[in-house]
Write an enzyme that holds these catalytic residues in place. Structure first.
Site, short mmCIF file in Angstrom:
data_model
loop_
_atom_site.label_atom_id
_atom_site.label_comp_id
_atom_site.label_asym_id
_atom_site.label_seq_id
_atom_site.Cartn_x
_atom_site.Cartn_y
_atom_site.Cartn_z
CE1 TYR A 1 -73.47 57.54 -50.70
CE2 TYR A 1 -73.40 59.85 -51.36
CZ TYR A 1 -72.61 58.60 -50.45
OH TYR A 1 -71.54 58.91 -49.41
CB CYS B 1 -75.19 72.30 -53.43
SG CYS B 1 -73.47 72.51 -54.13
N GLY C 1 -74.05 68.33 -48.25
CA GLY C 1 -72.94 69.20 -48.26
C GLY C 1 -72.48 69.50 -47.00
CG ASN D 1 -78.20 70.60 -56.40
OD1 ASN D 1 -79.22 69.77 -56.26
ND2 ASN D 1 -77.04 70.16 -56.21
N GLY D 2 -76.11 71.55 -59.01
CA GLY D 2 -76.09 70.91 -60.31
C GLY D 2 -74.67 71.23 -60.90
CG ASP E 1 -72.48 50.29 -49.17
OD1 ASP E 1 -73.29 51.00 -48.93
OD2 ASP E 1 -71.32 50.67 -49.59
CG ASP E 2 -75.55 53.60 -50.39
OD1 ASP E 2 -74.58 53.22 -51.10
OD2 ASP E 2 -76.00 54.49 -49.73
#
Length: 584
Positions: free
Chosen positions: A355, A97, A124, A197-198, A461-462
């Protein structure tokens, strides 16, 4: 505060009793406190607050002095809670988040919270929420959808107050209703809102220790809120004459002793202020920003956010990262007070740099963009050893561009934007189920024939997680005329669940699970595949911050920094993923 404004000891006992029965909705150098200015003693004061809530913004008034239930009703409620808790094995996490909190000297915080959430929208797109405080009332609005869809001018104008917090999240394994959106609230003690967040890795154990506290949602963030609220209540009862600053710092010190996992948290505590804290491993990011008030340069204004990319449009300057195990209080008067509350060792999630985070963010003193460039340089050296015949380097938008640019430069090959992205389609990685992701890929990208026709192409790609998107992109390139399609992943193969707040819970979903590199290549339909090595990835991070001895790279190497992740936990995590989420 004068003694007359403090609660009596009998009232404190009443609050404690009510909390266990009524509550709903929701060390090195440990203890050292620093201040940006002199703190002010604040007592518990008046305990009656009002909350304006949800999309209708209606007011709900709560009285902490309300009479308690009968003993029989209390026993019934507690018994019901115990039965409910016994059934809980795993709560849904609010994964990857974005969170932000703002304190202003004057003027409403809501418009700037809105701008900040837009800057964190990449973290998000499922739901968003915001709550502000004007000194006597909390005003809240949250719903499913994008930030711009939820908060129109009328909503922003209704969210009054100089202090506020905001949250964005993306879909999790279940729990997609608007009631799961943050912030979460508890009325007792004081009145506390929390955003998180987590992911907590011991939420079931924590919930059992909450006694009669009942949860409204299946979110681990609500458990965290109630654990913190319970610790605040215990401090109020044990030390009714203490400063409120000390109350919340002592409470979160106890909270950190109990809670396991990843948590970057911002709370608003009635009569205390904006209060943020970060887990002792610093797994998820949290950054502090500061600016001078427009009308009084002697006054400081503050912002705390998941990424410092949110600071620029708001005029805040980056001060520093919130340290692992640290708590920071922004008082109602705008003073910043901090304390180290737990023994800590910085071990940030390295997937943030690959990412999750924006390239214009700096996390833990590491530029996300520079890190991605370094991944490209290191991967290019490995690609040279393959001796592939390549005509052109093409990134898979957007996160792979920095690495692809460096690879093209190192290999002395042309860099071309061959895949055109429809920016009005969400990120497929965070779509809630496999079928939705598959349908979304075809709407999301289009291959330009002028770039691919007759060429041997290296796609960069990452990361390659599930492989569903990449297999379709390879076929798009062939349909556009590519003679050969090679793949390079700037990240190592993802083989293990991420349990700290990224939606990668099931090993069976990963394309690299129980497959060799060649088997993955065959599955994706490519002519060649190369991954970044784990060691090169870790060395890239350490080269940019030598103070970080260990990153959490658990989704790549299976080494979980909190040390409490068992095979049983991972098995339960996969079961909790639910139906319709089958991987490659």
């Amino acid at each position: 505060a004068p003694a007359s404004s403090r609660p009596s000891r009998s009232h404190v006992r009443q609050v404690r009793t009510m909390q266990s029965v009524f509550a709903r909705s929701p060390v090195a150098p440990v203890g050292a406190t620093s201040r940006s200015g002199a703190g002010k003693r604040r007592g518990v004061g008046a305990s009656r607050i009002a909350v304006s809530k949800n999309t209708s913004l209606h007011a709900v008034t709560s009285d902490l002095r309300a009479s308690s239930m009968t003993a029989a009703a209390s026993r019934f409620r507690l018994a019901t809670a115990t039965k409910t808790i016994a059934k809980v094995s795993l709560r849904h996490a609010a994964r990857a988040c974005g969170i932000i909190g703002i304190h202003r000297h004057e003027g409403a915080a809501s418009a700037e919270l809105y701008e900040g959430l837009l800057m964190l929208q990449h973290r998000g797109q499922d739901s968003a929420g915001m709550v502000t405080f004007d000194g006597s009332r909390f005003m809240e609005k949250k719903d499913n959808g994008l930030v711009a869809q939820i908060f129109d001018k009328r909503a922003i104008d209704s969210l009054l107050g100089r202090t506020g917090i905001g949250h964005v999240r993306y879909p999790t394994a279940g729990g997609l209703s608007a009631t799961e959106a943050q912030p979460f609230f508890v009325n007792s003690p004081l009145g506390i809102y929390l955003i998180h967040n987590g992911n907590l890795t011991n939420s079931a154990e924590l919930e059992k220790g909450l006694g009669g506290r009942m949860m409204k949602t299946s979110s681990d963030s609500e458990v965290l809120l109630n654990v913190f609220a319970e610790d605040v209540n215990k401090e109020l009862v044990a030390n009714p004459d203490s400063d409120m600053d000390k109350i919340v710092f002592d409470a979160v010190t106890n909270t950190m002793k109990k809670v396991k996992g990843a948590y970057s948290v911002i709370t608003m505590v009635n009569q205390v202020g904006l209060f943020a804290f970060r887990d002792p491993n610093g797994i998820r990011p949290l950054v502090l920003g500061q600016r001078k008030a427009a009308t009084d340069e002697e006054k400081d204004e503050w912002c705390i956010a998941s990424e410092d990319s949110a600071f620029g449009p708001l005029g805040f300057s980056r001060v520093r990262d919130v340290n692992p195990g640290e708590a920071i209080l922004i008082t109602d008067e705008g003073k910043m007070v901090s304390r180290q509350c737990a023994i800590s060792e910085l071990s940030p999630c390295i997937f943030e740099y690959i990412y999750l985070a924006r390239p214009d963010s700096t996390l833990n003193s590491i530029s996300v963009y520079e890190f991605q460039l370094e991944l490209g340089r290191r991967l290019a050296r490995r690609i040279k050893k393959r001796e592939w015949e390549i005509d052109v380097i093409v990134p898979v938008p957007d996160g792979s561009r920095p690495s692809a640019i460096e690879i093209a430069g190192e290999l002395n090959l042309p860099y071309r934007e061959g895949l055109v992205k429809n920016r009005y389609v969400g990120r497929t990685f965070i779509m809630p189920d496999q079928r939705t992701r598959e349908l979304s890929v075809r709407r999301k990208l289009n291959a330009m024939r002028s770039v691919f026709n007759g060429k041997k192409v290296l796609l960069v790609d990452d990361s390659i997680v599930r492989g569903t998107t990449m297999s379709q992109i390879v076929q798009m390139c062939r349909n556009a005329g590519a003679l050969e399609v090679y793949l390079a992943s700037a990240a190592p193969p993802v083989k293990h669940p991420n349990v700290y707040g990224v939606d990668m819970p099931s090993r069976k979903e990963f394309v690299a699970h129980e497959r060799t590199e060649q088997e993955v290549c065959d599955y994706l339909g490519a002519d060649g595949l190369i991954y970044q090595s784990v060691e090169d990835m870790l060395q890239a991070g350490r080269s940019m911050n030598s103070q970080i001895e260990r990153f959490d790279a658990s989704c790549f190497d299976g080494d979980y920094v909190t040390g409490n992740i068992t095979e049983e936990y991972l098995a339960n995590l996969e079961v909790g993923r639910g139906k319709g989420k089958k991987g490659a």
